[in-house]
Design an enzyme around this catalytic site. Structure first.
Site, PDB file in Angstrom:
ATOM      1  N   GLU A 148      42.956  36.479  20.341  1.00 16.16           N
ATOM      2  CA  GLU A 148      41.874  37.388  19.938  1.00 16.16           C
ATOM      3  C   GLU A 148      40.687  37.302  20.881  1.00 16.16           C
ATOM      4  O   GLU A 148      40.068  38.314  21.208  1.00 16.16           O
ATOM      5  CB  GLU A 148      41.441  37.075  18.503  1.00 16.16           C
ATOM      6  N   VAL A 151      39.723  39.293  24.832  1.00 16.09           N
ATOM      7  CA  VAL A 151      38.983  40.530  25.088  1.00 16.09           C
ATOM      8  C   VAL A 151      37.858  40.630  24.062  1.00 16.09           C
ATOM      9  O   VAL A 151      38.089  40.443  22.865  1.00 16.09           O
ATOM     10  CB  VAL A 151      39.902  41.761  24.976  1.00 16.09           C
ATOM     11  N   GLY A 205      25.468  30.761  32.241  1.00 16.51           N
ATOM     12  CA  GLY A 205      26.792  30.241  31.886  1.00 16.51           C
ATOM     13  C   GLY A 205      27.746  31.298  31.393  1.00 16.51           C
ATOM     14  O   GLY A 205      28.749  31.007  30.757  1.00 16.51           O
ATOM     15  N   GLU A 208      31.931  34.630  35.147  1.00 17.87           N
ATOM     16  CA  GLU A 208      33.109  33.892  35.585  1.00 17.87           C
ATOM     17  C   GLU A 208      32.702  33.053  36.803  1.00 17.87           C
ATOM     18  O   GLU A 208      31.804  33.425  37.567  1.00 17.87           O
ATOM     19  CB  GLU A 208      34.228  34.868  36.003  1.00 17.87           C
ATOM     20  N   ASP A 219      38.068  40.993  35.975  1.00 20.26           N
ATOM     21  CA  ASP A 219      38.049  40.583  34.560  1.00 20.26           C
ATOM     22  C   ASP A 219      38.255  41.788  33.630  1.00 20.26           C
ATOM     23  O   ASP A 219      39.149  41.767  32.786  1.00 20.26           O
ATOM     24  CB  ASP A 219      36.731  39.840  34.268  1.00 20.26           C
ATOM     25  N   LYS A 223      41.413  42.781  31.041  1.00 22.85           N
ATOM     26  CA  LYS A 223      41.223  43.161  29.636  1.00 22.85           C
ATOM     27  C   LYS A 223      41.839  44.527  29.356  1.00 22.85           C
ATOM     28  O   LYS A 223      42.490  44.743  28.321  1.00 22.85           O
ATOM     29  CB  LYS A 223      39.736  43.147  29.299  1.00 22.85           C
TER      30      LYS A 223
END
Lengths: 342, 342
Positions: A148, A151, A205, A208, A219, A223
């Protein structure tokens, strides 16, 4: 429920915090024992009767290493741990790799599933590159493969479609699925540079580790491929996604769009063309009366199109690690309940 | 699955259309046989081996009555039908009544549940006035009482919370839950009057038959009470909701808000105060960077606050009867799968 962690970064730490501070979450009913923690950089720990997570968190904070209790240190590699240790669920949280087509995470997951052990993973690599294979392997071995948080953090996007849209066929989706580029684009609207935006996201933070995962659209491509495959029965990889990034966007372009009452957004789309499923990641202009226009900073949103409902949009305002960690925990609860684990 | 309809208005007709045009919905796998149709104004029909829904729809369209096949006519009242006929699921679709505290729908539902028969209902009266009692009755008798379409049409709001937020505690909600007042407020922003707005909504077949249900906030109060009770364990009725309507709003007020970059919206809210759960329905000013500001015409949206996720918002762009009908059908699929019905 005996858990093996592979990868112990920010999401695993947040999960550990939730496990430790259970009294803050009155409805959370999950008995867990972490029997192994294996990382790429910090080595591994193994303890059959349960690792003291508070000690691990303290030690990581103080000395940036896994533990002081030397007798718990393990010389196994993560793959060997997945292959040999005694656990119920693998929590796979290593970082996304496009170059290696979802490896080594995919092999960790495959190894667990082959042993009939279930997997909860926030890693979008394996689900975007190898979904069909891993799903079939899970079914064959009576295990579950859930993801879960891969994405839209923990926002229940996969579960919304599988649990709440029974009988409906999903025909398409669109969405803002990468918080970092969304943050950078918002920053550029105020005149900031791409580089500044990347730096700020990394300091928070959220970005990526490899900025090109976000900035060059890898990324969100992972997704989009995951959604296309899982929700729409597609059979594509991130490499098949028509991919754009935000590298060519300048602060001038972002500000010019705002002046015209629009905003630039990196949008993911999935659609059907006969029996084929396609996906794209493109910088698009979004108008002021579109919900996507209001997604700022690290927010995300996805619009789901089906045959039995008009579009529903799920919006996540300001996700952080709590959301990603919760998504994995929700997967753990599902695994426990489905398999009758204790 | 043998279905008894009580109430056969627009939602039931749309459900029938979907049942008839099954080939349009490739993933919809639901075998149903309608063994009874009972209405307040058009009398009732009963046929053990299944009523021809196409004939019923044609006859209603042509002659505004239930059927030409006289032998299927029934002299039972809806309550008698719920009490005596042989069916698996009651589909309760009669209109909302605040004055009668959810009756007569609540008695239809109670009667079915007492017989161990499950209920799918789009009626928000019984769920907002009698949820605890009906839920306990269902559990005691091994039946289900489902009502996904009672709030936000078929958008899976109840199911989102119960199926996709396992382990989390819901601490509050806010939302635009009445499409008609939202439409009227949008209309007033363009200088139109309240009365014109009501008339347009009624002509579109969207407004409640009694305009005060919408305009005086009774419909959203019932929805807010339902959400407070079902999602947050509250024990209130629509009469306990701090209720406002849009009767005091003038086109000038709506236009003035727009000039200041705001919009007036009729917002439902639910919150906790110690162990008590409260709800309100109020006209509030919403700013341009709030998702609720973008909800126009008949759209709706709800924001869910919990302990394990940052707020998620579900937005329904432009719902119509398809959505409400699908919500009831989703309930039917759940009932079938949970009870192992054929």
């Amino acid at each position: 429920m005996r858990i093996l962690f592979i990868g112990f970064g920010n999401v695993a730490k947040e999960m550990s915090r939730i496990f430790i501070q259970r009294d803050l979450y009155p409805a959370l009913n999950l008995e867990s024992r972490v029997v192994g923690i294996f990382t790429g950089r910090h080595g591994g720990l193994e303890k059959k009767d349960g690792i003291d997570l508070k000690k691990v968190l303290d030690e990581l904070k103080l000395n940036n290493r896994l533990t002081a209790a030397e007798r718990e240190l393990s010389s196994l590699t993560p793959l060997e741990a997945a292959k040999t240790l005694d656990y119920d669920v693998l929590v796979e949280l290593s970082a996304l790799s496009i170059e290696d087509r979802g490896e080594p995470a995919a092999s960790h997951i495959k190894t667990a599933l082959e042993r009939g052990k279930s997997v909860a993973s926030a890693n979008k690599g394996p689900v975007s590159f190898r979904y069909r294979e891993l799903k079939e392997l899970a079914e064959k071995n009576g295990a579950l493969y859930l993801f879960e948080s891969a994405v839209m953090d923990g926002a229940p996007l996969f579960n919304f479609c599988s649990r709440c849209m029974k009988g409906a066929t999903i025909n398409g989706f669109s969405g803002i699925l990468n918080g970092t580029t969304n943050f950078i684009l918002s920053h550029m609207e105020k005149g900031g540079s791409l580089e500044e935006g990347i730096k700020m996201a990394q300091e928070a933070g959220i970005a990526e580790a490899d900025p090109s995962m976000d900035v060059d659209g890898w990324d969100p491509s992972a997704k989009a491929a995951a959604l296309a495959n899982v929700l729409m029965g597609g059979n594509i990889t991130p490499l098949d996604v028509e991919r754009d990034g935000i590298r060519a966007v300048t602060p001038d372009m972002a500000q010019d769009a705002v002046k015209r009452g629009m905003r630039l957004k990196l949008l993911c789309r999935g659609w059907k063309d006969g029996n084929n499923v396609h996906a794209s990641v493109r910088v698009e202009e979004v108008s002021r009366d579109d919900v996507f226009c209001l997604i700022s900073h690290y927010g995300s949103a996805v619009r789901i199109e089906s045959d039995l409902m008009h579009p529903n949009i799920i919006v996540q305002d300001c996700p952080d690690l709590l959301d990603t960690a919760y998504g994995v925990i929700e997967d753990l609860i599902t695994i426990r309940d489905s398999l009758g684990l204790i």
